[in-house]
Each structure stands twice: as structure tokens, then as C-alpha cells.
Design a protein around this motif. Structure first.
Motif, short mmCIF file in Angstrom:
data_model
loop_
_atom_site.label_atom_id
_atom_site.label_comp_id
_atom_site.label_asym_id
_atom_site.label_seq_id
_atom_site.Cartn_x
_atom_site.Cartn_y
_atom_site.Cartn_z
N LYS A 1 0.82 -1.22 0.00
CA LYS A 1 0.00 0.00 0.00
C LYS A 1 0.86 1.26 0.00
N ILE A 2 1.91 1.23 -0.79
CA ILE A 2 2.79 2.39 -0.94
C ILE A 2 2.42 3.10 -2.25
N PRO A 3 2.13 4.40 -2.21
CA PRO A 3 1.73 5.10 -3.44
C PRO A 3 2.88 5.19 -4.44
N VAL A 4 2.52 5.10 -5.71
CA VAL A 4 3.48 5.24 -6.81
C VAL A 4 3.07 6.45 -7.63
N GLN A 5 4.00 7.38 -7.83
CA GLN A 5 3.70 8.61 -8.55
C GLN A 5 4.61 8.72 -9.78
N VAL A 6 4.03 9.02 -10.92
CA VAL A 6 4.79 9.22 -12.15
C VAL A 6 5.08 10.71 -12.31
N VAL A 7 6.36 11.04 -12.48
CA VAL A 7 6.79 12.44 -12.56
C VAL A 7 7.76 12.60 -13.73
N ARG B 1 -2.66 15.50 22.26
CA ARG B 1 -2.79 16.43 21.15
C ARG B 1 -2.24 15.79 19.89
N LEU B 2 -3.01 15.85 18.83
CA LEU B 2 -2.56 15.34 17.54
C LEU B 2 -2.67 16.45 16.49
N LEU B 3 -1.85 16.34 15.48
CA LEU B 3 -1.84 17.30 14.37
C LEU B 3 -2.02 16.54 13.07
N MET B 4 -2.92 17.02 12.22
CA MET B 4 -3.12 16.43 10.89
C MET B 4 -2.82 17.48 9.83
N LEU B 5 -2.14 17.08 8.76
CA LEU B 5 -1.79 17.99 7.68
C LEU B 5 -2.57 17.62 6.43
N ASP B 6 -3.30 18.60 5.90
CA ASP B 6 -4.14 18.39 4.72
C ASP B 6 -3.58 19.19 3.56
N GLY B 7 -2.76 18.54 2.73
CA GLY B 7 -2.25 19.20 1.53
C GLY B 7 -1.00 20.02 1.72
N VAL B 8 -0.23 19.77 2.77
CA VAL B 8 1.06 20.47 2.96
C VAL B 8 2.11 19.73 2.15
N VAL C 1 1.83 13.30 14.50
CA VAL C 1 1.43 14.03 13.30
C VAL C 1 0.87 13.03 12.29
N ILE C 2 -0.28 13.35 11.72
CA ILE C 2 -0.94 12.48 10.75
C ILE C 2 -0.84 13.11 9.37
N ILE C 3 -0.34 12.34 8.41
CA ILE C 3 -0.19 12.85 7.05
C ILE C 3 -0.82 11.87 6.07
N PRO C 4 -1.29 12.36 4.92
CA PRO C 4 -1.88 11.47 3.92
C PRO C 4 -0.81 10.85 3.03
N LYS C 5 -1.12 9.71 2.44
CA LYS C 5 -0.19 9.09 1.52
C LYS C 5 -0.04 9.92 0.25
N GLN C 6 -1.11 10.54 -0.17
CA GLN C 6 -1.08 11.39 -1.35
C GLN C 6 -1.13 12.86 -0.93
N HIS C 7 -0.63 13.74 -1.79
CA HIS C 7 -0.66 15.18 -1.55
C HIS C 7 0.03 15.54 -0.23
N SER C 8 1.23 15.01 -0.08
CA SER C 8 2.04 15.30 1.09
C SER C 8 3.47 15.56 0.66
N ALA C 9 4.23 16.25 1.49
CA ALA C 9 5.60 16.61 1.13
C ALA C 9 6.52 15.40 1.02
N VAL D 1 0.69 7.58 8.85
CA VAL D 1 0.30 7.80 7.46
C VAL D 1 -1.05 7.14 7.21
N VAL D 2 -1.96 7.88 6.59
CA VAL D 2 -3.31 7.35 6.33
C VAL D 2 -3.65 7.50 4.85
N SER D 3 -4.56 6.65 4.40
CA SER D 3 -5.00 6.70 3.00
C SER D 3 -6.11 7.72 2.78
N ASN D 4 -6.92 7.94 3.79
CA ASN D 4 -8.08 8.82 3.66
C ASN D 4 -8.21 9.70 4.91
N LEU D 5 -8.08 11.00 4.75
CA LEU D 5 -8.12 11.90 5.90
C LEU D 5 -9.47 11.90 6.59
N ASN D 6 -10.55 11.85 5.83
CA ASN D 6 -11.88 11.91 6.45
C ASN D 6 -12.19 10.66 7.26
#
Length: 270
Positions: free
Chosen positions: A51-57, A124-131, A152-160, A181-186
């Protein structure tokens, strides 16, 4: 760079990494137009299974990523020291973004927070949406460590992701802070609510409360959005309340890392 986040490149190296330590691989980058072969196919299959994202660049993007790593490593070497790897980098169109440590899943992070709740404390937790900017991400991790945030919670996609820019800016915090790391923020927001967290979103909306007037005497998950778009509409809708930082000057917003620092330290102070 030793011990920090980094890029691993080359078909054989990435394949071996996926085989040995898939839990440390954050994302796989493949060059546009890369001809498929058995190794590339195997990398695709191993990434899918883990479940590791693959991105074509574009290939130039991979060149840029590895040049930044080379520069960081060169700056860290003692003066006059010459690397044994002076030849040009051949990444073969395959690069893996590797985390500095094993990343958590959300249930594991929430379990850590549960022990604090049982001690009468407010996690206390922190979630990043689109950073997506690595320097902002690194600075946020440094702030999270300084403020004593539980994770800190970050998404697999749209993350630094992870790389030398994150390592340099975080100044070691990426090795210390719990990162999930999560697949779906909602879906992650709902899991946090089920675990007893109240969800606060940072947004400069009319209905948002000035951050210093909000009560934080409870388990809180704070969500920060990207500088350009802020919180996604559904993420914002799923928040229990919104907080804002009033601006008294000519600028209408703060850098996301600076805004995170203001809000996290206010939460800790309360």
C-alpha cells in the motif's frame, strides 16, 4: 544525512528496499515514459501489496530530487573530504522516498494516546491536509516536537514526503515525532472522533473562533490545510469547530508552519 530521511534510487536498490523494509518507504517515484521490465513490474507489485503510493513524474523532477540530496550530503562532509561516488547519478527512472524511521498507522498512534488519556492527560494530535512543501513540513515537525505533540498524521497522497529538505529543516525532529500515514483523511478524522478526540480545523472563515478564545481542555486533533487552498471542503465539514488567527496587519495569512506554531503552543498553554 545519516539516519535522516533520504532518497534511494535505481531499480535494484529500490526493489531490495521494498523487500527488506517496506514500512520505511513513503512513496515511489517513476519517470514518465519509463519502459516496463521485470524489475519495474516487480516494484509496482511490491508497492501495491505494501500500500505504498506510486507517482509518475517528469525525469527532470527525479534529477532535481537527487541533486538536492547530493548537495545536502556534500555540505555535511568534513572540509576537504571527497565522496567515493563522484560519478553522475543514474537513477534509472526509479526513486523511493524513505522515512527516517518506521511510520505508524493510525490505530497504533491512537493506542499511544489512549495511555495518556488513562493518566488523566489531554493528548494532542496534528493532521496535515495538503502540505506539500518539504521545508514547511520539516518546520512543522520541529514545532510539533517543541510543543510536545503526541503525533502528526499525514496522507499518503498530496504530502511533502521525505527527503533532505525535510531533514535539514526538521533539525532531527523527524526522528523523534510520531508520524502516522493514512490513505483517507476523512476516515482518519472519524477514527479520531471514535477514540474521543475533538477535531479543530484552522480556517479563516466567518464562523471560526479566535484561537485564543477556544477551550482546549480535551483531547484535540488540529488540522492544518495547505497555504494555497486551505482545508478541503469535506475535511472542514467534518471538523467539530474551526479556529482562526486574527490578522491585524496588511497580510491576510501566515505561513502554514508559523500558523501551526501559534496554534499548537496555544493548545499546550491551555
Amino acid at each position: 544525512m545519516s539516519g535522516g530521511s533520504r532518497y534511494v534510487y535505481g531499480k535494484n536498490s529500490v526493489k531490495a528496499l521494498l523487500d527488506a523494509s517496506p514500512d520505511k518507504v513513503f512513496k515511489i517515484f517513476l519517470a514518465e515514459g519509463l519502459k516496463p521490465d521485470k524489475r519495474v513490474q516487480s516494484i509496482h507489485e511490491m508497492a501495491r501489496d505494501a500500500k505504498i503510493p506510486v507517482q509518475v513524474v517528469p525525469r527532470q523532477k527525479l534529477d532535481q530530487m537527487l541533486r538536492s540530496q547530493e548537495s545536502a550530503e556534500a555540505a555535511a562532509r568534513p572540509e576537504g573530504h571527497v565522496s567515493d561516488e563522484e560519478e553522475s547519478i543514474t537513477h534509472q527512472g526509479v526513486v523511493a522516498s524513505v522515512a527516517p524511521k518506521t511510520l505508524l498507522n493510525l490505530p497504533a498512534l491512537l493506542k499511544l494516546c489512549q495511555s495518556r488519556k488513562e493518566q488523566g492527560q489531554h493528548p494532542r494530535l496534528l493532521m496535515l491536509d495538503g502540505v506539500t512543501d518539504p521545508r514547511n513540513f520539516g518546520a512543522i515537525l520541529r514545532v510539533a516536537d517543541a510543543a510536545g505533540i503526541d503525533g502528526v498524521i499525514i496522507p499518503k497522497q498530496h504530502s511533502a514526503g521525505f527527503g533532505p529538505a525535510v531533514t535539514k529543516t526538521a533539525s532531527g525532529a523527524e526522528e523523534i515525532v510520531n508520524i502516522a500515514v493514512v490513505s483517507n483523511l476523512n476516515q482518519a478524522i472519524q477514527q479520531a472522533k471514535d477514540a474521543g478526540f475533538w477535531v479543530a480545523g484552522a480556517a479563516n472563515d466567518t464562523g471560526a473562533v479566535d484561537y485564543h478564545r477556544q477551550d482546549y481542555q480535551m483531547p484535540v486533533l488540529l488540522i492544518m490545510g495547505s497555504e494555497g487552498k486551505g482545508l478541503a471542503s469535506l475535511v472542514k465539514k467534518n471538523c467539530d469547530f474551526l479556529v482562526k488567527i486574527p490578522m491585524h496587519g496588511t497580510v491576510d495569512s501566515l505561513n502554514v508552519a508559523t500558523a501551526t506554531a501559534v496554534l499548537l503552543f496555544e493548545m499546550v498553554k491551555r
